[in-house]
Write a protein that holds these residues in place. Structure first.
Motif, PDB file in Angstrom:
ATOM      1  N   GLY A   1       0.829  -1.195   0.000  1.00 38.69           N
ATOM      2  CA  GLY A   1       0.000   0.000   0.000  1.00 38.69           C
ATOM      3  C   GLY A   1       0.864   1.245   0.000  1.00 38.69           C
ATOM      4  N   VAL A   2       0.294   2.350  -0.450  1.00 40.85           N
ATOM      5  CA  VAL A   2       1.034   3.611  -0.479  1.00 40.85           C
ATOM      6  C   VAL A   2       0.164   4.751   0.025  1.00 40.85           C
ATOM      7  N   ASP A   3       0.843   5.761   0.553  1.00 41.25           N
ATOM      8  CA  ASP A   3       0.209   7.011   0.936  1.00 41.25           C
ATOM      9  C   ASP A   3       0.370   7.994  -0.224  1.00 41.25           C
ATOM     10  N   PRO A   4      -0.341   9.121  -0.198  1.00 45.83           N
ATOM     11  CA  PRO A   4      -0.248  10.078  -1.310  1.00 45.83           C
ATOM     12  C   PRO A   4       1.168  10.560  -1.615  1.00 45.83           C
ATOM     13  N   GLY A   5       2.054  10.574  -0.649  1.00 52.50           N
ATOM     14  CA  GLY A   5       3.427  11.039  -0.874  1.00 52.50           C
ATOM     15  C   GLY A   5       4.222  10.178  -1.843  1.00 52.50           C
ATOM     16  N   ALA A   6       3.796   8.952  -2.101  1.00 47.65           N
ATOM     17  CA  ALA A   6       4.528   8.052  -2.993  1.00 47.65           C
ATOM     18  C   ALA A   6       4.504   8.534  -4.436  1.00 47.65           C
ATOM     19  N   VAL A   7       3.512   9.297  -4.797  1.00 49.77           N
ATOM     20  CA  VAL A   7       3.374   9.763  -6.180  1.00 49.77           C
ATOM     21  C   VAL A   7       4.551  10.643  -6.579  1.00 49.77           C
ATOM     22  N   ALA A   8       5.064  11.431  -5.646  1.00 51.44           N
ATOM     23  CA  ALA A   8       6.137  12.382  -5.952  1.00 51.44           C
ATOM     24  C   ALA A   8       7.531  11.757  -5.912  1.00 51.44           C
ATOM     25  N   LEU A   9       7.651  10.504  -5.502  1.00 47.84           N
ATOM     26  CA  LEU A   9       8.960   9.868  -5.381  1.00 47.84           C
ATOM     27  C   LEU A   9       9.533   9.499  -6.742  1.00 47.84           C
ATOM     28  N   SER A  10      10.846   9.605  -6.843  1.00 51.89           N
ATOM     29  CA  SER A  10      11.523   9.130  -8.057  1.00 51.89           C
ATOM     30  C   SER A  10      11.548   7.603  -8.021  1.00 51.89           C
ATOM     31  N   HIS A  11      11.944   6.996  -9.124  1.00 54.37           N
ATOM     32  CA  HIS A  11      12.012   5.534  -9.187  1.00 54.37           C
ATOM     33  C   HIS A  11      12.969   4.989  -8.128  1.00 54.37           C
ATOM     34  N   GLU A  12      14.124   5.625  -7.966  1.00 56.70           N
ATOM     35  CA  GLU A  12      15.117   5.172  -6.999  1.00 56.70           C
ATOM     36  C   GLU A  12      14.584   5.281  -5.572  1.00 56.70           C
ATOM     37  N   GLU A  13      13.895   6.392  -5.264  1.00 62.68           N
ATOM     38  CA  GLU A  13      13.336   6.577  -3.919  1.00 62.68           C
ATOM     39  C   GLU A  13      12.229   5.557  -3.648  1.00 62.68           C
ATOM     40  N   LEU A  14      11.387   5.317  -4.643  1.00 57.41           N
ATOM     41  CA  LEU A  14      10.314   4.336  -4.485  1.00 57.41           C
ATOM     42  C   LEU A  14      10.908   2.946  -4.267  1.00 57.41           C
ATOM     43  N   ARG A  15      11.902   2.601  -5.066  1.00 59.25           N
ATOM     44  CA  ARG A  15      12.554   1.289  -4.919  1.00 59.25           C
ATOM     45  C   ARG A  15      13.211   1.166  -3.546  1.00 59.25           C
ATOM     46  N   SER A  16      13.846   2.219  -3.087  1.00 57.77           N
ATOM     47  CA  SER A  16      14.497   2.208  -1.780  1.00 57.77           C
ATOM     48  C   SER A  16      13.484   1.993  -0.657  1.00 57.77           C
ATOM     49  N   ASN A  17      12.348   2.696  -0.728  1.00 56.14           N
ATOM     50  CA  ASN A  17      11.313   2.540   0.294  1.00 56.14           C
ATOM     51  C   ASN A  17      10.700   1.148   0.271  1.00 56.14           C
ATOM     52  N   VAL A  18      10.430   0.618  -0.918  1.00 58.22           N
ATOM     53  CA  VAL A  18       9.867  -0.725  -1.034  1.00 58.22           C
ATOM     54  C   VAL A  18      10.859  -1.746  -0.491  1.00 58.22           C
ATOM     55  N   THR A  19      12.122  -1.621  -0.854  1.00 59.35           N
ATOM     56  CA  THR A  19      13.154  -2.550  -0.388  1.00 59.35           C
ATOM     57  C   THR A  19      13.284  -2.517   1.129  1.00 59.35           C
ATOM     58  N   ALA A  20      13.314  -1.321   1.705  1.00 62.43           N
ATOM     59  CA  ALA A  20      13.435  -1.200   3.163  1.00 62.43           C
ATOM     60  C   ALA A  20      12.242  -1.831   3.866  1.00 62.43           C
ATOM     61  N   ALA A  21      11.040  -1.602   3.373  1.00 63.50           N
ATOM     62  CA  ALA A  21       9.847  -2.189   3.991  1.00 63.50           C
ATOM     63  C   ALA A  21       9.859  -3.710   3.856  1.00 63.50           C
ATOM     64  N   LEU A  22      10.281  -4.219   2.699  1.00 62.48           N
ATOM     65  CA  LEU A  22      10.360  -5.671   2.507  1.00 62.48           C
ATOM     66  C   LEU A  22      11.400  -6.300   3.428  1.00 62.48           C
ATOM     67  N   GLU A  23      12.531  -5.637   3.614  1.00 62.48           N
ATOM     68  CA  GLU A  23      13.569  -6.160   4.502  1.00 62.48           C
ATOM     69  C   GLU A  23      13.076  -6.208   5.940  1.00 62.48           C
ATOM     70  N   ARG A  24      12.384  -5.170   6.384  1.00 61.78           N
ATOM     71  CA  ARG A  24      11.865  -5.146   7.759  1.00 61.78           C
ATOM     72  C   ARG A  24      10.801  -6.222   7.985  1.00 61.78           C
ATOM     73  N   VAL A  25       9.923  -6.371   7.034  1.00 60.94           N
ATOM     74  CA  VAL A  25       8.830  -7.333   7.205  1.00 60.94           C
ATOM     75  C   VAL A  25       9.349  -8.768   7.122  1.00 60.94           C
ATOM     76  N   GLY A  26      10.472  -8.971   6.419  1.00 61.14           N
ATOM     77  CA  GLY A  26      11.008 -10.316   6.258  1.00 61.14           C
ATOM     78  C   GLY A  26      11.898 -10.780   7.392  1.00 61.14           C
ATOM     79  N   LYS A  27      12.285  -9.893   8.295  1.00 63.24           N
ATOM     80  CA  LYS A  27      13.165 -10.281   9.400  1.00 63.24           C
ATOM     81  C   LYS A  27      12.445 -11.209  10.355  1.00 63.24           C
ATOM     82  N   GLY A  28      13.140 -12.239  10.748  1.00 62.61           N
ATOM     83  CA  GLY A  28      12.567 -13.180  11.700  1.00 62.61           C
ATOM     84  C   GLY A  28      11.716 -14.254  11.076  1.00 62.61           C
ATOM     85  N   ARG A  29      11.601 -14.241   9.754  1.00 64.81           N
ATOM     86  CA  ARG A  29      10.786 -15.260   9.070  1.00 64.81           C
ATOM     87  C   ARG A  29      11.697 -16.238   8.370  1.00 64.81           C
ATOM     88  N   GLU A  30      11.189 -17.402   8.095  1.00 63.69           N
ATOM     89  CA  GLU A  30      11.814 -18.457   7.313  1.00 63.69           C
ATOM     90  C   GLU A  30      12.239 -19.579   8.175  1.00 63.69           C
TER      91      GLU A  30
END
Length: 118
Positions: free
Chosen positions: A89-118
């Motif tokens: 999901g995204v908030d309205p602020g995601a629209v203004a992000l560049s591709h690199e910033e969007l990728r960085s935010n998605v990657t960081a959220a995925l890394e946090r959510v994946g910790k402790g699993r597997e």
């Protein structure tokens, strides 16, 4: 490669049992794969982009951008994208992000959510 979440049961399970994370305007909920066959399938992804984000054109554009970022991440060897179901999901602020910033935010959220699993 990524697949879509299509069934109601997965959405309910994401809501009840999914692990949540956030990075900037990006929210991720993850439900890890349970069965051995699911562990060998590509990740399944759904997007939650509310009307607060903008018009239909803007919402579809951000969905396409998110899908592009996830396809890129799925091709990386060191990807934080693991088998299972995701709700992005995204908030309205995601629209203004560049591709690199969007990728960085998605990657960081995925890394946090994946910790402790597997």
């Amino acid at each position: 490669m990524i697949w879509r979440v299509r069934d109601r049961g997965t959405f309910d399970a994401l809501r009840q049992y999914g692990r949540r994370s956030r990075s900037g305007p990006v929210r991720v909920t993850h439900l890890p794969a349970k069965t051995p066959s699911e562990r060998h399938e590509p990740p399944r992804v759904a997007f939650a982009v509310s009307r607060r984000v903008g018009s239909a054109v803007v919402r579809n554009r951000i969905r396409r951008r998110l899908r592009g970022v996830l396809v890129e991440l799925a091709q990386d060897v060191d990807s934080p994208l693991r088998p299972g179901a995701y709700l992005i999901g995204v908030d309205p602020g995601a629209v203004a992000l560049s591709h690199e910033e969007l990728r960085s935010n998605v990657t960081a959220a995925l890394e946090r959510v994946g910790k402790g699993r597997e």
